[in-house]
Design a protein around this motif. Sequence first.
Motif, PDB file in Angstrom:
ATOM      1  N   LEU A 199      37.957  41.784  32.276  1.00 55.40           N
ATOM      2  CA  LEU A 199      37.002  42.465  33.154  1.00 55.40           C
ATOM      3  C   LEU A 199      37.480  43.862  33.524  1.00 55.40           C
ATOM      4  O   LEU A 199      38.619  44.047  33.944  1.00 55.40           O
ATOM      5  N   ASP A 200      36.594  44.836  33.389  1.00 56.45           N
ATOM      6  CA  ASP A 200      36.825  46.200  33.859  1.00 56.45           C
ATOM      7  C   ASP A 200      35.832  46.458  34.988  1.00 56.45           C
ATOM      8  O   ASP A 200      34.666  46.791  34.738  1.00 56.45           O
ATOM      9  N   LEU A 201      36.276  46.295  36.215  1.00 55.29           N
ATOM     10  CA  LEU A 201      35.399  46.391  37.374  1.00 55.29           C
ATOM     11  C   LEU A 201      35.471  47.759  38.026  1.00 55.29           C
ATOM     12  O   LEU A 201      36.502  48.430  37.970  1.00 55.29           O
ATOM     13  N   ALA A 202      34.372  48.144  38.675  1.00 53.26           N
ATOM     14  CA  ALA A 202      34.330  49.386  39.459  1.00 53.26           C
ATOM     15  C   ALA A 202      33.248  49.225  40.516  1.00 53.26           C
ATOM     16  O   ALA A 202      32.080  49.545  40.279  1.00 53.26           O
ATOM     17  N   VAL A 203      33.629  48.719  41.686  1.00 54.78           N
ATOM     18  CA  VAL A 203      32.681  48.477  42.776  1.00 54.78           C
ATOM     19  C   VAL A 203      32.811  49.603  43.793  1.00 54.78           C
ATOM     20  O   VAL A 203      33.877  49.770  44.400  1.00 54.78           O
ATOM     21  N   PRO A 204      31.750  50.392  44.007  1.00 53.76           N
ATOM     22  CA  PRO A 204      31.845  51.532  44.930  1.00 53.76           C
ATOM     23  C   PRO A 204      31.848  51.098  46.395  1.00 53.76           C
ATOM     24  O   PRO A 204      31.477  49.973  46.737  1.00 53.76           O
ATOM     25  N   ALA A 205      32.232  52.010  47.258  1.00 54.17           N
ATOM     26  CA  ALA A 205      32.287  51.730  48.685  1.00 54.17           C
ATOM     27  C   ALA A 205      30.898  51.772  49.309  1.00 54.17           C
ATOM     28  O   ALA A 205      30.002  52.465  48.838  1.00 54.17           O
TER      29      ALA A 205
END
Length: 313
Positions: A23-29
């Motif tokens: 998994l390559d995740l990128a969850v913004p604030a």
Amino acid sequence: MDAVISSTGLAKTYGGVRRVDGLDLAVPAGVVSGFVGPNGAGKTTTLRMLLGLIRPTEGRAWVLGTEITKPHVYLPQVGAMIEGPAMTPALSGRANLDLLAVLGGHDRSRIGETLQLVGLAHRADDPFRSYSLGMKQRLGIAAALLPDPKLLLLDEPTNGLDPAGIVEIRQLLRRLAGTGITVFVSSHLLSELEAICDHLVMIRAGRLVFQGPTSELLARQLPRIRAVPEDSADLPVLARLATDRGNPAIISDGAVVVDAPATFAGELNREAMQHGITLVELAARQNNLEDAFFALTGSATGDTGITTLEAAR
């Protein structure tokens, strides 16, 4: 790091089976981010890795800018509810939170605030065993809010709830996001996530299928036109009329369902009339999150449970 949650190649293997796979995740604030996938897709395993409860087999991940190898650094700013709240039945909601605050070293003065935030102030002194399932879930979320977190991780918070309880949790999560908390919530109930999420992370069999704004995913999907002829014998002809004009059509539940822009409805109506077909229903609707999920996973079933996972492989 800009992302509240991020990872590269995150993986976990149990007994030779890869439960989470690169998994390559990128969850913004500042968003409510839905973590979407069938039962058994690897959602809970991923959350456990992010919380430092289990170690990844491969890859790296960061929470609030700190690598998950150092959970003691970021966990004081993270609230979590994994697999339901664990409370003492005989104690009141307030007493349960007081106990958890003492054990966790949290500020006990926040108890009243969190009870108010989750809508339980009026039942704070009633025993936990008298709470409805929805109230128990909300108290579990209140417990997760005791650290005054920047990030809230919730695993299936609406699991087992009736429709009224689901609506309660939905409204609560939107209120929490309004206070500036980033909410990362896992679920297989796609319709509920569509109602509350700004951002989505979608996985299947442990692999990333999509991540990004919910609006972006839905915008990729063509609307669907549903046409019902007065005579069911006309269904194959109606489907062929749509397909011949470059719009894929199937026959389902006594109707022709066409993947096409909404403007095609008028053309289909005219073509039907020219071929002597009377329509008793003609409507266009935008695809929803469930449609998008099945389009991406290749599944033709309407169930997001484990059977869907097997069908999509």
